[in-house]
Design an enzyme around this catalytic site. Structure first.
Site, PDB file in Angstrom:
ATOM      1  N   TYR B 387       0.824  -1.224   0.000  1.00 34.15           N
ATOM      2  CA  TYR B 387       0.000   0.000   0.000  1.00 34.15           C
ATOM      3  C   TYR B 387       0.849   1.260   0.000  1.00 34.15           C
ATOM      4  O   TYR B 387       0.433   2.301  -0.502  1.00 34.15           O
ATOM      5  CB  TYR B 387      -1.001  -0.040   1.155  1.00 34.15           C
ATOM      6  CG  TYR B 387      -2.029  -1.134   0.910  1.00 34.15           C
ATOM      7  CD1 TYR B 387      -2.914  -1.037  -0.166  1.00 34.15           C
ATOM      8  CD2 TYR B 387      -2.047  -2.289   1.675  1.00 34.15           C
ATOM      9  CE1 TYR B 387      -3.809  -2.059  -0.446  1.00 34.15           C
ATOM     10  CE2 TYR B 387      -2.949  -3.311   1.404  1.00 34.15           C
ATOM     11  CZ  TYR B 387      -3.828  -3.189   0.337  1.00 34.15           C
ATOM     12  OH  TYR B 387      -4.699  -4.193   0.050  1.00 34.15           O
ATOM     13  N   GLU B 445     -17.339  -1.795  -5.084  1.00 30.88           N
ATOM     14  CA  GLU B 445     -17.045  -3.131  -4.561  1.00 30.88           C
ATOM     15  C   GLU B 445     -18.244  -4.050  -4.805  1.00 30.88           C
ATOM     16  O   GLU B 445     -19.380  -3.688  -4.526  1.00 30.88           O
ATOM     17  CB  GLU B 445     -16.715  -3.042  -3.066  1.00 30.88           C
ATOM     18  CG  GLU B 445     -16.502  -4.383  -2.366  1.00 30.88           C
ATOM     19  CD  GLU B 445     -15.466  -5.281  -3.059  1.00 30.88           C
ATOM     20  OE1 GLU B 445     -14.368  -4.791  -3.365  1.00 30.88           O
ATOM     21  OE2 GLU B 445     -15.805  -6.462  -3.326  1.00 30.88           O
ATOM     22  N   MET B 474     -17.853  -3.622 -11.007  1.00 29.46           N
ATOM     23  CA  MET B 474     -17.362  -2.512 -11.831  1.00 29.46           C
ATOM     24  C   MET B 474     -17.713  -2.687 -13.304  1.00 29.46           C
ATOM     25  O   MET B 474     -17.815  -1.724 -14.047  1.00 29.46           O
ATOM     26  CB  MET B 474     -15.833  -2.367 -11.679  1.00 29.46           C
ATOM     27  CG  MET B 474     -15.025  -3.498 -12.288  1.00 29.46           C
ATOM     28  SD  MET B 474     -13.248  -3.292 -12.042  1.00 29.46           S
ATOM     29  CE  MET B 474     -13.023  -4.023 -10.421  1.00 29.46           C
ATOM     30  N   GLU B 489      -6.501  -3.169  -7.441  1.00 31.01           N
ATOM     31  CA  GLU B 489      -5.515  -4.201  -7.081  1.00 31.01           C
ATOM     32  C   GLU B 489      -6.141  -5.555  -7.399  1.00 31.01           C
ATOM     33  O   GLU B 489      -6.681  -6.222  -6.541  1.00 31.01           O
ATOM     34  CB  GLU B 489      -5.087  -4.106  -5.607  1.00 31.01           C
ATOM     35  CG  GLU B 489      -6.204  -3.979  -4.596  1.00 31.01           C
ATOM     36  CD  GLU B 489      -5.691  -4.150  -3.154  1.00 31.01           C
ATOM     37  OE1 GLU B 489      -4.625  -4.759  -2.957  1.00 31.01           O
ATOM     38  OE2 GLU B 489      -6.370  -3.675  -2.243  1.00 31.01           O
ATOM     39  N   GLU B 498      -5.996 -13.236 -12.283  1.00 29.95           N
ATOM     40  CA  GLU B 498      -7.262 -13.018 -11.575  1.00 29.95           C
ATOM     41  C   GLU B 498      -8.188 -12.102 -12.395  1.00 29.95           C
ATOM     42  O   GLU B 498      -9.138 -11.528 -11.877  1.00 29.95           O
ATOM     43  CB  GLU B 498      -7.012 -12.482 -10.154  1.00 29.95           C
ATOM     44  CG  GLU B 498      -6.306 -13.534  -9.281  1.00 29.95           C
ATOM     45  CD  GLU B 498      -6.093 -13.121  -7.824  1.00 29.95           C
ATOM     46  OE1 GLU B 498      -6.679 -12.103  -7.401  1.00 29.95           O
ATOM     47  OE2 GLU B 498      -5.323 -13.807  -7.123  1.00 29.95           O
TER      48      GLU B 498
END
Lengths: 689, 689
Positions: B387, B445, B474, B489, B498
Site C-alpha cells: 500500500y 465493490e 465494476m 488491485e 485473476e
C-alpha cells in the site's frame, strides 16, 4: 473438487491439502496453531474443569445471546462472557427486525472489524434469525426467508465462523427449508450448520393437525437429514427443556451428530439454598452428553437471582475490585455445569490413550497375509490381563492332563501355534511352574522376523531345553510328534475373522485325539447401532466397496439400539469329517418399546472365547474381560441406513463363506425392509488364507 | 487401497485415515505425540543449534555406523552417539558377512527388543548391506542379493524404521536393481528408501566402458527414479566427497527429493589450529542443504585427532566426570556443522509464518466468482509495503494531474475499483493529503460483505464527504461521472490470472480519455524448474486435470534452471478498438552449460507491475519488491516430466485464451521433445468471468 484458494499466505492455514499421500500428514494441518482454528472446540479461557484426560469438546460451555447486540455491543458482550468463564457465544448476526430491502446494507451486529478473525472463529457461533419460515403458505415470507438465510450465511462465511445454528423447523413438513439448506451446504467448505431441535415429544405445531397428536422431534431431524442426504456438515443442536422423553428415546441421539445441547434455564430446579440444580434425569442426560463430546450452551433469562455476596466456594465476590465486572446473570448455571462436569469419574488411563481412536475406522488385521510389525507385537504383549487368563487356562488343562501322581513321570507336549515373539510360551512355562508339571514346548511361528526375537528370548531366558522353535506356517508344518495341548491366540474382534478356525483345522493334525485346544471355543455377537459419523466417513470414499467392508473401530458416538445376540460359534478340536467353517445365521432384534423410531447405520460386532472350562475372555459388552485392550469392536456398515419405525423388529442375516484362497462375510437386512446382500462373493472385503 | 490395519490400539497412531473429510484433520494425525513418529525429523536431543524459527529437518545431524554392531552393541553405540549430540544413526541391520542360507536365522544387529519401538523409529535409519549387486553377471550373486535385500527390508519394516539407505548402483545399468526396489516400494506403506548416490561426475565403473568417459551421478538417480516411476517413497542420500562438481550442476539437486547429505570426513580440510573445516564451496553447498531441509550425516574415520583438552568454547572436557563418556571420534565434525548452521542468518519472521506453506499447493483465488472472506482481507491489508507503493504512485499521478496552481480549484475524481474493505481508499486519501490535492473518491465493490465494512470504515473515519460507496460489479456500474484516476488491485501471482485485464476493460468506460490507470501495466514471467515434490503431490490425485491446473505455491524444494523470461504484458487504459486480451508467446530457455542434464517438472510463474511511471511492485525474483507477502509464485506443471539433455534448449509455448464465461491458459513444450497441449479448451483449469 473444491480446494483452499489463495494468493499467498492467509491468516488461517488451509485445511484441505492437495497432497493425499498416505504416509505423511500435510504440512499445514500437522502444525498445531493454525489448524486448531478449524477444530470444533473453542479456544477456552477456563474450561468447565479439570477432568483428567478429557480433551473432548464437552469441556467447553457457551452462552446464548438473546438480545441483538446492535452497533458495537458484541465485543462488550463477548468480553463479559469470557471473563465470566464462558467459552463462546451463540449470537445473532443480523438485526431480527430486518427484512430484505433492495439496496439496503445488511444490518449486522457490528462490522467484521470489531472482533479479530480468530475471535470470530474461536468464540462466536452464529445464530440465524428465528423468524425465517421457509415452509410458510405466505409466498413473500418464504422468499424473504430464503434471501435472509442466504445473506446471513454469506456474512457468517465472510467472518469464517465455524458454525451457525439454524432455527428449528416450524412445521412437520419442512421440505423447502431442507432444500434451501441443502443448497447452502453444497457451497460451504468449512462452516457447519447446526439444526436446532427441541428435545421433546411435543404437541404438533401444524394448525391443520389434530391437536392431540404428539410429534417426536427426532422425526423432524430424520426427515431433514434424509432430504439433505446425510450431509457431513449438517449437525444437531438440541434444546433441553424442563420435561424429558424416556431414556431409551434420548439414547438414540448419542449416535446422531449432536454438536451442542442448549440447556434452557427453565429446565433447572432450585435447591434448598436457592441455587439452580437439575433433576436426576437431567443430570444423567448431561453426563451422557459430556461423555459423548457434546458441548453445552446455557440459554434463557436468569430464574435464580443468587445473592452475589454469599458464602460457599462458588462465590466470586470476596476479591471484588473495580476491575471486576459484575457477575454474568447466567453464572450460577455455568457453575452448576462445572460442578456436574468435575464430579464425573476421571478418564481411565487406557481410555486416554485411546481417545484419538474414537470412531476412527481401521481395516482389520490380515495376520495370515501380512506379517505384524515389532510395534504391534509390543502393544499386544503388554495386555497382561489377556495372558493371565491364558496362564490360568493352561494351568487348569495341565492339571487335568497330568494327575498329581504323574508329575514326575509325565511330560506334557504343548504347542504354541502362532507364537509371535513368545508371550504364550512364557505363559505356558509359568503355568507349568505354578502347577509343578513338566512341559515340552514347540513354538511355531510363520513370521521370520518374530522368529529372530523368539531365538534371542529363549537364549536370554535359558529355556533351550524346554522350547523348540519352528519357523513355519502351522498349516503345513510336519510335526515330529503329537501334542497334548494346542495353544493359540488367533482371534480377531469378531472372533473367527482372523481365520482362527482355518488355522486350527490345519494345526489339529498334530493334536492327539484327546488333546485340548486353548481356546476351546468362541462366539461372535452383533447389535444394531445408530452411527452417523461412521456412515459419513465411509460415504466420503464415494464407492460401494467401503460400505461392504468391516472395520475395527473404538465406538464412541454410537447409539446401541438392542442387546447383542450370538452370530457364529466354533469349537476346537473338531475331528468330525463333516466339519465346515461356513455359517449362516438369522437374527431378530426388538427395540425397547419407548425408543421410538430410529435409523440403523450398521451392526457393532464383538466376540467371547472360552479358553478352557470356566476361563473365558472377550469384548461382548455384557461379559467383557475388564482392562483388556487388545481388541476394539468391529463394525459392519449398511450401504443405505435403514429407518426402523417404532416397535418394528429388525431382521438381519449373516453368512460366513469360505473359498479356496479367502474367507469373507456377507450380510443383509430383511426387516423392516430388505437391503441388498452386502459383499457378495467377497467382492469388497475378504481375509486371505 | 492399503489402509492402516489394527485390532485395537497400536503404539504408533495410524497415519492414513479412512475419513478424507476436507473440513477436519483426522483425529489421530491431529494429535501431537503419535503422529510425530512418522515425521521425517528425528527426535532430537540437541539439534545443531538455535537458528531462530527453523523447524525443518536440517536441524538434525546423524552419524554413520561403519562397523557392524554385533550382539547387543547397538544400544551402546546409540547411547554414545546421542550423548555426543548426534540425533540419529545410519546403521547396518544385518551382519555384512551373511549370505542367504536355507534355515538360517538372519544375523541381525541385536534383536528388536534391545531398543524400544520409538527408539528404532526415531533414531535409526537402516543401512542395507553394501555388498548386494543386483546387476552382476553372476547369477548366484544376483539371486543372493535380491533375497538379502528383501530380508533386510522386511526386518526394517518389522522395526517400523522410517527409512533405509540402499547402496549406490554398482554399474551404469541398474535395471534389475530398480526392478527389485520398485517391487519392494509397492509393498511399503510408511518406510522410505533413500538411494545413496555419490555427488560427483566420476569415472565410469563399467569394466567394458571406455575409461575416459565420465559419469554424471545425477544420471544414475534419474534412470533409477524413472524406472521406479517417480515413486513418492524413493529419496536420495548424497555422498559428499572432497571434490565437487560445478555449482550449476549441484543446484539441480535442490529440486530432487534429497533427504540426507552424507558428509565424508575425507571432504574436510584442516584449519590452522588443527580442527576440521570445509572449503568455501563445500560451505556454500552445506548452507544450501540446510536451507532446503536436508539433514547431514557424518561418515568416515576421524582424520582429526583433536586434543580433548583444548581451549575454546567447543571443548567439552572442563567438567569431565566419571559419568561423561569419552568424546565421540566424530564430534569435531559435528561441532563444525553446528558452527556452520548457527552462523546462518535467522529465518525472517515472515519466512517463519510461511514455513508450513513451503511446497504446499493451493488453487489460485477466484475473486470474481467467489467472495473473499474477512480473514483473507485482513491478511492482505497487513501488507504495508504494497500500500505504500500504491500511495507513492497515486501521489505522483495527482501531482501530474493537478499543478500546484490548481490545487485549490481542481478536485480530482478517483475511483477505486474493487475497494474491498478500503485499504486503497485510505492510501488514496493519504496521497491526497500528502500532496495537498483535493479528491473525490468512488469506492466500487461487488462483495456485499465487504461493503458492510466499508460503510463502517467511512463513518468511523469521518470520510462521508469525500467517499461514495458503490455496491456493484465494476463491469456493469453506470457511473454518474468520469474518473481522472482509476485505482485497482486485481493482480494475481501471474499478473493477469485473476482477470485484471477483463475487469479494467469493463471499468475504463468511466475513465476520461486522458485518465490514468494504476497499475498502468503488468507483465508475467516464467522459468523452468525441477520440483519432484510438487510433481508427486499432483500425481497422487491420479488424474490429468490436476496436471493441467496452475497452483499458487511457496516454492522451496525447487531447482530454478534458467533465468525467468517475460510471457504476457497488459497496459491500461487501452482504448484501441482492436484490443484483445488473448495472448500467445513462445519462449526458449538455455540452461547454463555446466548444469548437465536435468528433469523439468514444470514452470514457476511470477509477475511485475508498473503502478505509475517508476513506481512498480512484483515478485519476479530479480526485481521483486522486498518484504511484500501478498503473493506466492504460481506453478504450471507438466503431465510428464521432461528430460532435458545437457546443453539442449527448452522451448515452451503459452496461450491466454478468452471465452464468453471464462479465461484460461494452455501450455506445451516443443523442445527438447513435444508434450501434449495442456488444458485444451480450459477443460481442467479456468478462471470464471
Amino acid at each position: 473438487s473444491q480446494t483452499e484458494r489463495g494468493r499467498g499466505r492467509s491468516s488461517s492455514l488451509p485445511t484441505k491439502t492437495l497432497n493425499p499421500s498416505p504416509t505423511k500428514p500435510p504440512p499445514p494441518s500437522s502444525s498445531g496453531g493454525g489448524a486448531s482454528h478449524r477444530q470444533p472446540t473453542h479456544q477456552a479461557k477456563m474450561p468447565l474443569g479439570q477432568r483428567a484426560g478429557d480433551k473432548s469438546d464437552s469441556r467447553y460451555c457457551g452462552v446464548e445471546v438473546l438480545d441483538f447486540p446492535a452497533g458495537d455491543g458484541l465485543p462488550a458482550v463477548l468480553t463479559h462472557s469470557l471473563s465470566s468463564a464462558f467459552d463462546f457465544l451463540l449470537a445473532p448476526l443480523v438485526d431480527p427486525d430486518y427484512r430484505p430491502t433492495p439496496g439496503a446494507v445488511l444490518p449486522v451486529a457490528a462490522s467484521d472489524l470489531v472482533l479479530s478473525p480468530s475471535q470470530w472463529s474461536s468464540h462466536i457461533v452464529g445464530k440465524i434469525s428465528e423468524w425465517i419460515d421457509l415452509d410458510s403458505e405466505d409466498e413473500q415470507l418464504r422468499l424473504d426467508s430464503e434471501l435472509t438465510l442466504k445473506q446471513e450465511i454469506a456474512w457468517a462465511t465472510h467472518l469464517s465462523l465455524q458454525a451457525c445454528v439454524i432455527p428449528p423447523p416450524k412445521r412437520s413438513t419442512c421440505a423447502n427449508y431442507a432444500r434451501v439448506v441443502n443448497n447452502i451446504l453444497q457451497g460451504l467448505t468449512n462452516m457447519q450448520l447446526w439444526l436446532r431441535i427441541p428435545l421433546e415429544k411435543s404437541e404438533s405445531m401444524d394448525e391443520d393437525h389434530d391437536k392431540s397428536e404428539t410429534v417426536d422431534s427426532w422425526e423432524w431431524w430424520n426427515s431433514f437429514r434424509l432430504l439433505c442426504e446425510h450431509s457431513s456438515q449438517l449437525y444437531v443442536a438440541l434444546d433441553i427443556l424442563s420435561s424429558l422423553p424416556s431414556m431409551n428415546s434420548l439414547g438414540r441421539w448419542f449416535g446422531e451428530p449432536v454438536r451442542a445441547a442448549i440447556l434452557q434455564t427453565d429446565a433447572f430446579l432450585t435447591n434448598a439454598r436457592g441455587y439452580p440444580c437439575l433433576s436426576k434425569r437431567h443430570q444423567t442426560l448431561l453426563t451422557g452428553f459430556f461423555n459423548h463430546s457434546v458441548q453445552v450452551i446455557i440459554s434463557g433469562r436468569s430464574n435464580h437471582n443468587v445473592s452475589q455476596v454469599s458464602e460457599g466456594v462458588l462465590s466470586r465476590d470476596e476479591n471484588h475490585t473495580e476491575d471486576t465486572p459484575t457477575q454474568h446473570a447466567l453464572s450460577p448455571y455455568l457453575d452448576y455445569m462445572a460442578y456436574l462436569y468435575q464430579r464425573m469419574d476421571p478418564l481411565p488411563e487406557q481410555e486416554r490413550f485411546e481417545i484419538n481412536y474414537r470412531d476412527f475406522l481401521q481395516s482389520p488385521l490380515q495376520p495370515l497375509m501380512d506379517n505384524l510389525e515389532a510395534q504391534t507385537y509390543e502393544t499386544f504383549e503388554k495386555d497382561t490381563v489377556k495372558y493371565t487368563q491364558y496362564q490360568r487356562a493352561i494351568a487348569k488343562a495341565l492339571v487335568d492332563k497330568v494327575s498329581d501322581d504323574e508329575v514326575s513321570t509325565t511330560r506334557t507336549v504343548l504347542m504354541v501355534v502362532g507364537a509371535g515373539r513368545g508371550p504364550l510360551v512364557r505363559a505356558s512355562l509359568q503355568a507349568a511352574e505354578e502347577t509343578g508339571r513338566m512341559l515340552k514346548v514347540y513354538a511355531v511361528e510363520k513370521n521370520p522376523n518374530a522368529v529372530i526375537t523368539l531365538h534371542s528370548l529363549i537364549k536370554l531366558e535359558g529355556w533351550e531345553s524346554m522350547v523348540t522353535i519352528i519357523s513355519s506356517d502351522m498349516r503345513c508344518w510336519d510335526a515330529p510328534e503329537k501334542a497334548d495341548i494346542l495353544v493359540s491366540e488367533l482371534l480377531g474382534s469378531f472372533g473367527d475373522n482372523e481365520l482362527s478356525p482355518e488355522c486350527l483345522d490345519g494345526a489339529q493334525r498334530f493334536l492327539k485325539p484327546d488333546g485340548i485346544s486353548i481356546p476351546s471355543s468362541y462366539t461372535s455377537f452383533i447389535q444394531p447401532v445408530t452411527a452417523s459419523k461412521l456412515h459419513n466417513d465411509i460415504k466420503a470414499h464415494k464407492d460401494i466397496a467401503h460400505f461392504e467392508t468391516a472395520y475395527v473401530v473404538k465406538l464412541h458416538r454410537v447409539a446401541r439400539l438392542a442387546p447383542p445376540q450370538e452370530v457364529f460359534s466354533f469349537a476346537h478340536p473338531n475331528f468330525s469329517p463333516k466339519a465346515t467353517n461356513q455359517r449362516y445365521t438369522k437374527l431378530q432384534f426388538e427395540l425397547p418399546q419407548d425408543t421410538g423410531s430410529c435409523l440403523v447405520h450398521g451392526f457393532a460386532g464383538y466376540f467371547d472365547a472360552v479358553l478352557y472350562k470356566d476361563v473365558h475372555l472377550g469384548i461382548e459388552p455384557n461379559t467383557c474381560t475388564p482392562n483388556m485392550f487388545s481388541w476394539f469392536p468391529i463394525f459392519f456398515p449398511l450401504r443405505k441406513p435403514i429407518y426402523v419405525p417404532s416397535e418394528s423388529p429388525i431382521e438381519v442375516h449373516f453368512w460366513r463363506c469360505c473359498g479356496a484362497t479367502k474367507v469373507w462375510y456377507e450380510w443383509a437386512l430383511v426387516a423392516p425392509s430388505p437391503s441388498p446382500i452386502h459383499n457378495s462373493n467377497g467382492r469388497s472385503y475378504w481375509v486371505g488364507l
